[in-house]
Design a protein around this motif. Structure first.
Motif, PDB file in Angstrom:
ATOM      1  N   LEU A 172      -5.619  79.392   1.071  1.00  0.00           N
ATOM      2  CA  LEU A 172      -5.031  78.510   0.076  1.00  0.00           C
ATOM      3  C   LEU A 172      -4.070  79.277  -0.819  1.00  0.00           C
ATOM      4  CD1 LEU A 172      -8.258  76.576  -0.966  1.00  0.00           C
ATOM      5  CD2 LEU A 172      -6.245  75.511   0.054  1.00  0.00           C
ATOM      6  N   ARG A 173      -4.522  80.429  -1.310  1.00  0.00           N
ATOM      7  CA  ARG A 173      -3.688  81.220  -2.214  1.00  0.00           C
ATOM      8  C   ARG A 173      -2.466  81.782  -1.495  1.00  0.00           C
ATOM      9  NH1 ARG A 173      -6.190  85.360  -3.003  1.00  0.00           N
ATOM     10  NH2 ARG A 173      -8.306  85.092  -2.205  1.00  0.00           N
ATOM     11  N   ASP A 174      -2.661  82.272  -0.275  1.00  0.00           N
ATOM     12  CA  ASP A 174      -1.553  82.845   0.491  1.00  0.00           C
ATOM     13  C   ASP A 174      -0.468  81.811   0.759  1.00  0.00           C
ATOM     14  OD1 ASP A 174      -2.793  85.275   0.580  1.00  0.00           O
ATOM     15  OD2 ASP A 174      -3.346  85.193   2.695  1.00  0.00           O
ATOM     16  N   GLN A 175      -0.888  80.615   1.166  1.00  0.00           N
ATOM     17  CA  GLN A 175       0.101  79.613   1.543  1.00  0.00           C
ATOM     18  C   GLN A 175       0.823  79.065   0.311  1.00  0.00           C
ATOM     19  OE1 GLN A 175      -1.361  77.560   4.867  1.00  0.00           O
ATOM     20  NE2 GLN A 175       0.334  76.121   5.026  1.00  0.00           N
ATOM     21  N   ALA A 176       0.111  78.928  -0.788  1.00  0.00           N
ATOM     22  CA  ALA A 176       0.760  78.478  -2.020  1.00  0.00           C
ATOM     23  C   ALA A 176       1.793  79.495  -2.488  1.00  0.00           C
ATOM     24  CB  ALA A 176      -0.284  78.235  -3.104  1.00  0.00           C
ATOM     25  N   ALA A 177       1.463  80.782  -2.398  1.00  0.00           N
ATOM     26  CA  ALA A 177       2.404  81.832  -2.812  1.00  0.00           C
ATOM     27  C   ALA A 177       3.616  81.863  -1.898  1.00  0.00           C
ATOM     28  CB  ALA A 177       1.698  83.189  -2.813  1.00  0.00           C
ATOM     29  N   ALA A 178       3.400  81.655  -0.593  1.00  0.00           N
ATOM     30  CA  ALA A 178       4.526  81.647   0.344  1.00  0.00           C
ATOM     31  C   ALA A 178       5.466  80.482   0.043  1.00  0.00           C
ATOM     32  CB  ALA A 178       4.008  81.572   1.780  1.00  0.00           C
ATOM     33  N   CYS A 179       4.907  79.305  -0.234  1.00  0.00           N
ATOM     34  CA  CYS A 179       5.758  78.143  -0.507  1.00  0.00           C
ATOM     35  C   CYS A 179       6.510  78.301  -1.826  1.00  0.00           C
ATOM     36  CB  CYS A 179       4.918  76.870  -0.515  1.00  0.00           C
ATOM     37  SG  CYS A 179       4.465  76.315   1.151  1.00  0.00           S
ATOM     38  N   ALA A 180       5.933  79.025  -2.774  1.00  0.00           N
ATOM     39  CA  ALA A 180       6.641  79.274  -4.029  1.00  0.00           C
ATOM     40  C   ALA A 180       7.875  80.134  -3.797  1.00  0.00           C
ATOM     41  CB  ALA A 180       5.706  79.943  -5.028  1.00  0.00           C
ATOM     42  N   ALA A 181       7.897  80.872  -2.680  1.00  0.00           N
ATOM     43  CA  ALA A 181       9.019  81.759  -2.370  1.00  0.00           C
ATOM     44  C   ALA A 181      10.003  81.136  -1.381  1.00  0.00           C
ATOM     45  CB  ALA A 181       8.484  83.082  -1.811  1.00  0.00           C
ATOM     46  N   TRP A 182       9.757  79.907  -0.955  1.00  0.00           N
ATOM     47  CA  TRP A 182      10.578  79.282   0.092  1.00  0.00           C
ATOM     48  C   TRP A 182      11.289  78.050  -0.458  1.00  0.00           C
ATOM     49  CZ3 TRP A 182      11.976  81.203   4.608  1.00  0.00           C
ATOM     50  CH2 TRP A 182      12.537  80.357   5.576  1.00  0.00           C
ATOM     51  N   PRO A 183      12.598  77.902  -0.251  1.00  0.00           N
ATOM     52  CA  PRO A 183      13.307  76.729  -0.769  1.00  0.00           C
ATOM     53  C   PRO A 183      12.936  75.470   0.012  1.00  0.00           C
ATOM     54  CG  PRO A 183      14.780  78.098   0.538  1.00  0.00           C
ATOM     55  CD  PRO A 183      13.499  78.858   0.414  1.00  0.00           C
ATOM     56  N   SER A 184      12.437  74.479  -0.699  1.00  0.00           N
ATOM     57  CA  SER A 184      12.044  73.233  -0.038  1.00  0.00           C
ATOM     58  C   SER A 184      12.050  72.108  -1.067  1.00  0.00           C
ATOM     59  CB  SER A 184      10.649  73.364   0.594  1.00  0.00           C
ATOM     60  OG  SER A 184       9.675  73.608  -0.407  1.00  0.00           O
ATOM     61  N   ARG A 185      11.991  70.881  -0.555  1.00  0.00           N
ATOM     62  CA  ARG A 185      11.887  69.705  -1.410  1.00  0.00           C
ATOM     63  C   ARG A 185      10.720  68.868  -0.911  1.00  0.00           C
ATOM     64  NH1 ARG A 185      17.459  70.154  -0.936  1.00  0.00           N
ATOM     65  NH2 ARG A 185      17.487  68.861   0.940  1.00  0.00           N
ATOM     66  N   PRO A 186       9.745  68.586  -1.778  1.00  0.00           N
ATOM     67  CA  PRO A 186       8.618  67.763  -1.329  1.00  0.00           C
ATOM     68  C   PRO A 186       9.088  66.400  -0.842  1.00  0.00           C
ATOM     69  CG  PRO A 186       8.129  68.784  -3.450  1.00  0.00           C
ATOM     70  CD  PRO A 186       9.584  69.036  -3.177  1.00  0.00           C
ATOM     71  N   VAL A 187       8.467  65.922   0.216  1.00  0.00           N
ATOM     72  CA  VAL A 187       8.772  64.578   0.698  1.00  0.00           C
ATOM     73  C   VAL A 187       8.203  63.562  -0.296  1.00  0.00           C
ATOM     74  CG1 VAL A 187       8.774  65.274   3.114  1.00  0.00           C
ATOM     75  CG2 VAL A 187       6.644  64.486   2.058  1.00  0.00           C
ATOM     76  N   GLY A 188       8.649  62.315  -0.207  1.00  0.00           N
ATOM     77  CA  GLY A 188       8.078  61.274  -1.043  1.00  0.00           C
ATOM     78  C   GLY A 188       6.644  60.974  -0.636  1.00  0.00           C
ATOM     79  N   ARG A 189       5.871  60.468  -1.573  1.00  0.00           N
ATOM     80  CA  ARG A 189       4.459  60.205  -1.290  1.00  0.00           C
ATOM     81  C   ARG A 189       4.263  59.171  -0.185  1.00  0.00           C
ATOM     82  NH1 ARG A 189       0.249  62.217  -3.744  1.00  0.00           N
ATOM     83  NH2 ARG A 189       0.566  63.600  -5.523  1.00  0.00           N
ATOM     84  N   ALA A 190       5.268  58.330   0.041  1.00  0.00           N
ATOM     85  CA  ALA A 190       5.154  57.358   1.124  1.00  0.00           C
ATOM     86  C   ALA A 190       4.963  58.041   2.475  1.00  0.00           C
ATOM     87  CB  ALA A 190       6.390  56.462   1.155  1.00  0.00           C
TER      88      ALA A 190
END
Length: 578
Positions: free
Chosen positions: A375-393
């Motif tokens: 959990l911690r590893d993947q959260a830290a990796a995503c904090a370093a990667w440019p992305s945009r969350p999809v809509g909740r739909a």
């Protein structure tokens, strides 16, 4: 990475209103030419160009590549379309396997394989997060520093936020249209099931049927459920050992063995000597609790590897962590380091991690052997990667009347049966079959190949999951647990001595095996794949990175006359010299 895994009804009024090609537009033109595909033979290879930013319809274009394995007779207009997992795995390398798996359908159906954007040969987004030396495989699941460095390297060449599932399925529909196919028979595995489901939602009129193996539906939020699912899988395997007389007699206290290993590693990494997968040379490395847990979780992916868990735990509790360490590093090379890390990050950092309730996920992980490190590893990796969350739909369940066959391994640690059941709720023409003793893959199961292949072929022929005779599933069962220790220590042998074991061997129903001496090591080659074999005594060798794979030679007059291979199939394979 497929096994790294997986991780929407656009609002109900928009379910069928997201075509990849706007009304009145023509599909991109496909460039197609004859080609030869290893293990398949004559095929058609091609490509199309699409906008990287599909919404804008302008800017950078990317090339998508595909392979058509043609029908042997008159082809219908509804090919079989395999979709690989990961996310990030390429599909085209599956060509020979899928062509054989669906051989009975090929008289009337093409097989269409496409590498999704950013994977394989389709403008790949590559990130070097591990290797090449073994010590570089240590550490986090996705090292945040290397993730950040890779994002910087790609910043000027790609919009990394444009490599998500919606983009990939619209790309696939462009390829379908360019080739003139009316409808598709989708076959998704692991994350590929999410891709198939999203295609069903965005392009429902172009789907005839879908097979979903190991469902990672749109509401799954990896890695939030990973730890409890893995613990449930391990509990199932240990319970099976306790019920198997030979296994229980050899390992009567497996749960205590596991606690002993976790307790030892909780104090910090332990120095363990393993064989380097590249050179075969012994290397001493720090083996951490996190890597042990990761390796154990990946062992649960197939019943064949799970059959090794009791002896691995028992040896580890007795002080020999060599088998656990070598298997963990071997699986990080083969699974975690497989495919496009960039696409893996682009997908999971947009569709999964932003929606994880971290506090709840951490609580759910307590008491599991995995813990919360992933959990911690993947959260830290995503904090370093440019992305945009999809809509909740996007997270909403996919609702479809398409006929669907869902397959799940009983002990799947990544996509457990509960996820298949959840997906089935909004698929009224679906059916969910749980494969006894199965993992995320179906290796190591007796009777599984003819049964599952027959079910998939029969389903695609009829597009009727509920009418299938699935009685063969009840006869599928795991191979026996291994009770012999796994050897990781080796003996020295000169190139001249190794030469006695070189040769070409054949076995009924198996591809040829060739052994030869390369750089002072014995290397076994099967269908273009080479595996370094290390001598462990007598005429026995074991595979680097996979100590359960052993070869025992029969010799006469100083020459190898035969080979018995164990660990790659439910039963030993006996080869004779050609």
């Amino acid at each position: 990475m497929c096994v790294r895994k997986p991780f929407r009804l656009i609002a109900p009024l928009l379910t069928a209103a997201s075509p990849s090609i706007a009304a009145g537009q023509t599909p991109p033109r496909a460039a197609v030419a004859p080609c030869t595909v290893p293990g398949v033979g004559a095929a058609r290879c091609g490509s199309v160009e699409v906008w990287e930013n599909r919404a804008a319809g302008s800017g950078r274009k990317i090339t998508l590549r595909f392979v058509v394995v043609p029908a042997t007779g008159t082809a219908s207009d509804d090919p079989v379309v395999p979709i690989a997992g990961g996310p990030g795995q390429a599909t085209i390398p599956m060509a020979s396997y899928v062509a054989e798996q669906f051989r009975e359908l090929r008289q009337t159906r093409d097989i269409l394989l496409t590498d999704a954007r950013g994977t394989g040969t389709s403008t790949p987004i590559d990130c070097r997060l591990y290797g090449p030396s073994l010590p570089e495989y240590l550490g986090a699941f996705m090292p945040a520093g290397r993730v950040r460095r890779c994002a910087g390297e790609w910043a000027a060449r790609a919009d990394l936020a444009r490599y998500t599932t919606d983009d990939a399925v619209d790309d696939l529909d462009d390829i379908r249209a360019a080739l003139g196919y009316a409808r598709l028979n989708l076959y998704g595995t692991s994350y590929g099931t999410r891709t198939a489901l999203v295609y069903m939602r965005r392009h429902p009129q172009h789907v005839r049927s879908a097979i979903l193996h190991g469902v990672a539906h749109t509401g799954v939020r990896m890695p939030s459920g990973l730890a409890p699912a893995a613990q449930a899988s391990l509990d199932g395997v240990i319970g099976d050992c306790e019920r198997e007389a030979a296994c229980n007699a050899a390992f009567p206290a497996l749960r205590d063995d596991l606690r002993a290993i976790l307790g030892r590693l909780a104090a910090g990494p332990v120095q363990v000597t393993v064989a380097d997968a590249e050179t075969g040379e012994p290397v001493t490395i720090p083996f951490s609790r996190e890597l042990f847990a990761e390796g154990l979780r990946y062992m649960l992916y197939t019943a064949g590897n799970a059959a090794l868990i009791p002896t691995v735990l028992h040896q580890g509790a007795a002080g020999d962590l060599g088998p656990a360490a070598e298997l963990a590093f071997g699986m990080r090379r083969r699974i975690v380091n497989d495919g496009s890390h960039g696409v893996y990050l682009s997908v999971t950092c947009a569709e999964d991690v932003p929606f994880v309730d971290m506090d709840a996920a951490v609580r759910a992980s307590r008491g599991s052997f995995v813990g919360d490190s992933r959990l911690r590893d993947q959260a830290a990796a995503c904090a370093a990667w440019p992305s945009r969350p999809v809509g909740r739909a996007f997270l909403e369940p996919v609702r479809s009347d398409v006929p669907v066959l869902i397959l799940t391994g009983e002990n799947d640690p990544a996509t457990p049966p509960s996820q298949g059941n959840e997906a089935l709720r909004t698929l009224p023409n679906g059916r969910h079959l749980v494969i006894p003793d199965g993992g995320h893959g179906l290796g190591g199961l007796v009777g599984v190949e003819p049964c599952v292949s027959r079910l998939m072929v029969g389903f695609i022929r009829t597009a009727d999951a509920k009418g299938l005779d699935a009685s063969c599933v009840a006869s599928v069962h795991r191979i026996p647990f291994r009770t012999r220790p796994l050897a990781t220590r080796t003996v020295e042998m000169s190139p001249a001595e190794l030469a006695a074991y070189a040769g070409t061997f054949s076995a009924l129903g198996a591809p040829p095996l060739e052994t030869r001496v390369e750089n002072g090591r014995l290397v076994a080659h099967v269908q273009g794949e080479g595996m370094t074999m290390l001598p462990v005594g007598g005429n026995e060798f074991r595979a680097v990175g996979e100590p359960d794979i052993t070869v025992v030679f029969a010799r006469q007059g100083g020459v190898a006359t035969g080979v018995t291979v164990t660990g790659v199939a439910p039963e030993p394979i006996v080869y004779t010299r050609q």
